[in-house]
Design a protein around this motif. Structure first.
Motif, short mmCIF file in Angstrom:
data_model
loop_
_atom_site.label_atom_id
_atom_site.label_comp_id
_atom_site.label_asym_id
_atom_site.label_seq_id
_atom_site.Cartn_x
_atom_site.Cartn_y
_atom_site.Cartn_z
N GLY A 194 20.37 55.37 64.44
CA GLY A 194 21.20 54.18 64.52
C GLY A 194 21.35 53.52 66.07
N ASN A 195 22.03 52.42 65.98
CA ASN A 195 21.98 51.51 67.41
C ASN A 195 23.34 51.34 67.59
N VAL A 196 23.70 51.28 68.85
CA VAL A 196 24.99 50.93 69.58
C VAL A 196 24.94 49.55 70.20
N TRP A 197 25.89 48.52 69.75
CA TRP A 197 25.93 47.27 70.45
C TRP A 197 26.96 46.90 71.12
N LEU A 198 28.23 47.21 70.44
CA LEU A 198 29.54 46.70 70.69
C LEU A 198 30.31 47.63 71.52
N GLN A 199 30.48 48.79 71.32
CA GLN A 199 31.33 49.78 71.66
C GLN A 199 30.67 50.92 72.29
N SER A 200 30.86 51.55 73.32
CA SER A 200 30.01 52.55 73.88
C SER A 200 30.47 53.85 73.13
N GLY A 201 29.47 54.59 72.55
CA GLY A 201 29.38 55.73 71.87
C GLY A 201 29.52 55.68 70.35
N LEU A 202 29.94 54.26 69.78
CA LEU A 202 30.22 53.98 68.53
C LEU A 202 28.94 53.23 67.83
N ALA A 203 28.29 53.74 66.71
CA ALA A 203 27.08 53.11 66.23
C ALA A 203 27.62 52.06 65.59
N ASP A 204 27.01 50.87 65.52
CA ASP A 204 27.15 49.60 64.81
C ASP A 204 26.12 49.55 63.46
N LEU A 205 25.08 50.35 63.58
CA LEU A 205 24.01 50.18 62.63
C LEU A 205 23.54 51.68 62.40
N VAL A 206 23.46 52.17 61.17
CA VAL A 206 23.44 53.56 60.99
C VAL A 206 22.24 53.76 59.60
N TRP A 207 21.17 54.34 59.65
CA TRP A 207 20.45 54.63 58.32
C TRP A 207 20.55 56.08 58.41
N VAL A 208 20.96 56.58 56.98
CA VAL A 208 21.07 57.72 56.49
C VAL A 208 20.23 58.21 55.82
N THR A 209 19.62 59.45 55.57
CA THR A 209 18.83 60.05 54.34
C THR A 209 19.72 61.22 53.91
N LEU A 210 19.91 61.41 52.69
CA LEU A 210 20.62 62.71 52.27
C LEU A 210 19.40 63.30 50.93
N THR A 211 19.59 64.60 51.32
CA THR A 211 18.54 65.38 50.33
C THR A 211 19.39 66.29 49.64
N TYR A 212 19.34 66.09 48.20
CA TYR A 212 19.98 67.09 47.42
C TYR A 212 19.14 68.12 47.05
N PRO A 213 19.92 69.44 46.22
CA PRO A 213 19.16 70.60 45.99
C PRO A 213 18.23 70.28 44.91
N SER A 214 18.47 69.27 44.26
CA SER A 214 17.34 69.05 43.10
C SER A 214 16.34 68.32 43.39
#
Length: 347
Positions: free
Chosen positions: A202-222
């Protein structure tokens, strides 16, 4: 049975709960709590407005700036907590100990251990703890689950979701905790399984320590993987989620002007080393109309009336979503390393 309920929090989302409980004949709204006196005065001075209706605010409803002022109201049965996530644990625990049923805004809390304690506390006091995961009650999500269960998409391959807008920016949690829980809950419901591994950057622009942009990958058992794009600093507002299969893609586009749920049919026909698109068509999936939050409120009232655990959005469901979010946060803080998700606390 009429259930006497208090709403804690009259902000952007809380006001919709106030409206729904005022409208529901099974509920008797007896109090609204908010630290902002101006919000309370706005409730008292004018009716609560919906798209096509007005609900007069009864003069007998207690307006208070602090939970302590109403926590011992005679006859109170339940509370809806729509306050910042950092306040959830203390308020929910106190309400359960007072003997009240609780409807809590998502996330249940910010820490799995706190969620576990609250779930056990609800059981100990034989009270219902329901989490407002509104999308689990959305007609499009329910309809999408049916499509996948019927095997219409063929072999499931991967999923994707985009949830972007320009504010509101929350000061208590980052974009991940504010937004991702919706898409994770939908994927879990549609797939009938929960992630075993997660990654995030992710990236933080507005508030220190709070991500404004996040990319997530989820992997499932299947082996299914879902990719989620979250941002509250993007004027291109999107609310779109898809599951891709060998025979088509199921699309939930909340902002679509035509229909929120559709299937884009199509596959590839192989001849030697050539692949040709075949069986392409677009199908609108018909869904039942209805406001998801109205269904949440009715579901909570039913759980309270029957004193039965929610099969859709119990505290345990909310607790495991917090487990997943905490694992994603760990990956985010470590620059995207894969993190294993603990087994569900309980289902």
């Amino acid at each position: 049975m009429t259930i006497k309920i208090a709403v804690l929090g009259a902000g952007r989302w809380g006001i919709h709960l106030v409206r729904n409980f005022l409208e529901n004949p099974q509920a008797h709204l007896v109090a609204v709590v908010d630290p902002n006196p101006e919000r309370l005065e706005a409730l008292r001075s004018r009716s609560v407005r919906a798209a096509q209706s007005r609900y007069q605010f009864d003069e007998s409803i207690v307006l208070a700036t602090d939970w302590a002022q109403v926590r011992e109201l005679p006859g109170l049965d339940a509370v809806a907590i729509v306050t910042p996530a950092t306040t959830h644990y203390t308020l929910i625990a106190d309400a359960l100990q007072q003997g009240y049923h609780v409807l809590a805004e998502k996330p249940l809390t910010l820490y799995p251990a706190e969620c576990l304690e609250l779930c056990h506390l609800a059981e100990q006091h034989q009270r219902q703890l329901v989490v407002d995961h509104t999308y689990l009650f959305h007609p499009a999500v329910i309809g999408g689950q049916t499509v996948i269960q019927k095997g219409i998409l063929g072999d499931l391959r991967y999923g994707y979701a985009t949830r972007t807008h320009l504010g509101p920016v929350r000061p208590d949690v980052d974009a991940l905790w504010d937004l991702a829980i919706h898409d994770i809950a939908i994927f879990n419901t549609w797939l009938g399984e929960t992630p075993i591994k997660v990654q995030a950057t992710g990236n933080v622009w507005l508030q220190s320590g709070l991500a404004d942009l996040v990319w997530v990958t989820l992997t499932y058992p299947s082996g299914f993987q879902a990719y989620i794009h979250l941002c509250w600093l993007n004027p291109d507002k999107q609310r779109r989620l898809g599951v891709v299969g060998s025979q088509g893609t199921l699309i939930f586009d909340e902002l679509s002007t035509k229909s929120p749920l559709s299937i884009q049919h199509g596959s590839l026909d192989q001849s030697g080393n050539r692949f040709t698109p075949v069986n392409q068509s677009h199908e609108v999936v018909n869904i039942e109309p209805g406001e998801p939050l109205k269904q949440v409120c009715q579901h909570f009232l039913d759980c309270v009336s029957n004193n039965t655990t929610s099969k859709v959005s119990s505290g345990w469901v909310g607790a495991h979503l917090v487990q997943i979010l905490r694992a994603i946060t760990e990956s985010l803080e470590q620059g995207g390393v894969p993190v294993t998700v603990p087994d569900p606390l309980r289902f």
